[in-house]
Design a protein around this motif. Structure first.
Motif, PDB file in Angstrom:
ATOM      1  N   ALA A 148       0.830  -1.207   0.000  1.00  0.00           N
ATOM      2  CA  ALA A 148       0.000   0.000   0.000  1.00  0.00           C
ATOM      3  C   ALA A 148       0.863   1.256   0.000  1.00  0.00           C
ATOM      4  O   ALA A 148       0.568   2.229  -0.708  1.00  0.00           O
ATOM      5  N   ALA A 149       1.932   1.253   0.792  1.00  0.00           N
ATOM      6  CA  ALA A 149       2.819   2.413   0.848  1.00  0.00           C
ATOM      7  C   ALA A 149       3.423   2.704  -0.518  1.00  0.00           C
ATOM      8  O   ALA A 149       3.527   3.870  -0.931  1.00  0.00           O
ATOM      9  N   THR A 150       3.801   1.660  -1.234  1.00  0.00           N
ATOM     10  CA  THR A 150       4.407   1.856  -2.549  1.00  0.00           C
ATOM     11  C   THR A 150       3.389   2.388  -3.549  1.00  0.00           C
ATOM     12  O   THR A 150       3.705   3.235  -4.391  1.00  0.00           O
ATOM     13  N   ILE A 151       2.150   1.897  -3.468  1.00  0.00           N
ATOM     14  CA  ILE A 151       1.081   2.439  -4.310  1.00  0.00           C
ATOM     15  C   ILE A 151       0.877   3.918  -4.000  1.00  0.00           C
ATOM     16  O   ILE A 151       0.717   4.752  -4.899  1.00  0.00           O
ATOM     17  N   GLY A 152       0.891   4.269  -2.715  1.00  0.00           N
ATOM     18  CA  GLY A 152       0.768   5.667  -2.324  1.00  0.00           C
ATOM     19  C   GLY A 152       1.900   6.513  -2.880  1.00  0.00           C
ATOM     20  O   GLY A 152       1.685   7.628  -3.365  1.00  0.00           O
ATOM     21  N   GLU A 153       3.115   5.989  -2.805  1.00  0.00           N
ATOM     22  CA  GLU A 153       4.275   6.714  -3.346  1.00  0.00           C
ATOM     23  C   GLU A 153       4.159   6.885  -4.853  1.00  0.00           C
ATOM     24  O   GLU A 153       4.481   7.941  -5.413  1.00  0.00           O
ATOM     25  N   ASP A 154       3.672   5.847  -5.519  1.00  0.00           N
ATOM     26  CA  ASP A 154       3.537   5.873  -6.972  1.00  0.00           C
ATOM     27  C   ASP A 154       2.533   6.924  -7.418  1.00  0.00           C
ATOM     28  O   ASP A 154       2.739   7.608  -8.434  1.00  0.00           O
ATOM     29  N   VAL A 155       1.443   7.074  -6.668  1.00  0.00           N
ATOM     30  CA  VAL A 155       0.368   7.973  -7.088  1.00  0.00           C
ATOM     31  C   VAL A 155       0.545   9.386  -6.526  1.00  0.00           C
ATOM     32  O   VAL A 155       0.432  10.371  -7.260  1.00  0.00           O
ATOM     33  N   PHE A 156       0.832   9.496  -5.233  1.00  0.00           N
ATOM     34  CA  PHE A 156       0.834  10.795  -4.578  1.00  0.00           C
ATOM     35  C   PHE A 156       2.229  11.349  -4.300  1.00  0.00           C
ATOM     36  O   PHE A 156       2.373  12.536  -4.010  1.00  0.00           O
ATOM     37  N   GLY A 157       3.239  10.522  -4.329  1.00  0.00           N
ATOM     38  CA  GLY A 157       4.568  10.947  -3.927  1.00  0.00           C
ATOM     39  C   GLY A 157       5.518  11.136  -5.093  1.00  0.00           C
ATOM     40  O   GLY A 157       5.121  11.423  -6.225  1.00  0.00           O
ATOM     41  N   ALA A 158       6.797  10.922  -4.819  1.00  0.00           N
ATOM     42  CA  ALA A 158       7.835  11.159  -5.825  1.00  0.00           C
ATOM     43  C   ALA A 158       7.802  10.145  -6.963  1.00  0.00           C
ATOM     44  O   ALA A 158       8.419  10.366  -8.007  1.00  0.00           O
ATOM     45  N   GLY A 159       7.080   9.048  -6.791  1.00  0.00           N
ATOM     46  CA  GLY A 159       7.038   8.019  -7.828  1.00  0.00           C
ATOM     47  C   GLY A 159       6.222   8.389  -9.044  1.00  0.00           C
ATOM     48  O   GLY A 159       6.242   7.652 -10.042  1.00  0.00           O
ATOM     49  N   HIS A 160       5.494   9.512  -9.000  1.00  0.00           N
ATOM     50  CA  HIS A 160       4.593   9.843 -10.106  1.00  0.00           C
ATOM     51  C   HIS A 160       5.321   9.990 -11.441  1.00  0.00           C
ATOM     52  O   HIS A 160       4.727   9.816 -12.492  1.00  0.00           O
ATOM     53  N   GLN A 161       6.625  10.287 -11.409  1.00  0.00           N
ATOM     54  CA  GLN A 161       7.348  10.526 -12.651  1.00  0.00           C
ATOM     55  C   GLN A 161       8.163   9.321 -13.116  1.00  0.00           C
ATOM     56  O   GLN A 161       8.931   9.428 -14.066  1.00  0.00           O
TER      57      GLN A 161
END
Length: 356
Positions: free
Chosen positions: A148-161
């Motif tokens: 879940a944390a990684t999904i959150g990072e992917d969508v809302f955090g630095a992972g979006h790019q």
């Protein structure tokens, strides 16, 4: 902005009150509190061994997060009660529940397969999704907290790019998740990315959950004092840690910050182990970014993050990926719950990075 619904009204004129806007939630702050909430909303809940964090969420992420002590023997009842309170507070706008939890999870069935309590007991087969549907008729997703944390990072955090995102949590143990092209890697039985069990010392008797030389046996909140006690027994250097009762990871960091040479040598060795673990992840998944979270990393960035940066080149095949602390802090699992409901990263706002 989505349509809003007044949940609880005050007899004061709104023009008399200061207004704070948090995403799509408007909180009016007179002496008599008034809350106006966006609809629809999802209840996001993160279950830890010692505490549960929860709140409503909009497309901008979780808001009004609260915390209470985990009751592992009555977990389904506790989670249902939390959602009932949220539905009452937000006038029935809650129409989905997203749960993240420590332990082994069957996300397809919405069941916590194994949940470890702080007392060392393991509870099996906790039917979270069934209990929620049965009691409140709400669809419910259940996810491992690191995924879940990684999904959150992917969508809302630095992972979006980035196309491939990894998040590693340094807490009591070490956990992780991998998301590629918006989808988490789960593995054959749903237990993929157990990065804390990467063996980083092949010829040592130290282990975690039966895995010899496992990364978390040395570098987690539980592993750091374990490794330190092991070294104290074989190293005759003086150290303030020798007289510390109930040695904890925090004690080791504090001693190192105070100039204890032995404690500093421990953390330098662990910096190499952390770099080896991060390097193994980089070589295996080739991510664009690896973010770090959990209390051990977030509270000790000079030792954890800087230590990884010093040694990472020694353990990666190609150019190392970006490695940084998550900007989502301790709410990262709740952001993952929001992302699971509201959809792909394109629909979410980009958050500025608050930690480098």
């Amino acid at each position: 902005m989505p349509v809003v619904e007044i949940v609880r009204m005050t007899n004061r004129n709104l023009s008399d009150s200061p207004i704070t806007i948090i995403g799509s939630i408007i909180i009016i702050l007179p002496s008599e509190r008034c809350i106006v909430s966006a609809a629809p909303a999802v209840a996001v809940i993160d279950i830890g061994s010692t505490r549960i964090r929860y709140g409503p969420a909009t497309r901008e992420g979780p808001v009004a997060v609260e915390t209470e002590r985990t009751e592992p023997m009555a977990l389904t009842t506790q989670v249902v009660d939390i959602v009932e309170r949220l539905r009452t507070q937000f006038a029935g706008t809650i129409r989905h529940v997203s749960v993240s939890t420590t332990g082994l999870v069957d996300s397809e069935q919405g069941v916590i397969k194994e949940f470890d309590t702080v007392d060392g007991e393991t509870i099996h087969e906790i039917p979270i999704a069934f209990a929620m549907t049965d009691a409140l008729g709400l669809p419910t997703t259940v996810e491992n907290d690191c995924t879940a944390a990684t999904i959150g990072e992917d969508v809302f955090g630095a992972g979006h790019q980035f196309d491939t995102v990894v998040h590693v949590t340094f807490g009591t143990g070490i956990g992780g998740g991998v998301v590629t092209d918006g989808s988490p890697i789960r593995g054959e039985q749903g237990y993929a990315a157990e990065v804390g069990l990467i063996p980083i010392v092949a010829d040592d008797d130290v282990s975690s959950t039966g895995v010899r030389g496992a990364w978390e046996a040395y570098c987690s909140g539980r592993g750091i004092p374990q490794f330190t006690r092991h070294r104290l027994a074989t190293d005759d250097r003086s150290s303030t840690l020798r007289s510390t009762e109930n040695l904890s990871a925090a004690d080791v960091f504090a001693a190192a910050d105070a100039g204890d040479a032995f404690a500093q040598s421990i953390l330098e060795r662990l910096a190499q182990y952390n770099a080896a673990g991060i390097g193994a992840i980089a070589n295996t998944y080739n991510p664009g970014i690896i973010t770090l979270g959990g209390s051990v990393a977030l509270q000790n960035p000079d030792w954890i993050l800087d230590g990884i940066h010093r040694h990472l080149d020694d353990y990666v095949l190609a150019d190392p990926p970006t490695v940084q602390l998550t900007s989502l802090g301790e709410d990262i699992e709740l952001y993952g719950g929001a992302a699971a409901f509201f959809g792909a990263k394109q629909s979410a706002p980009v958050m500025e990075q608050r930690n480098d």
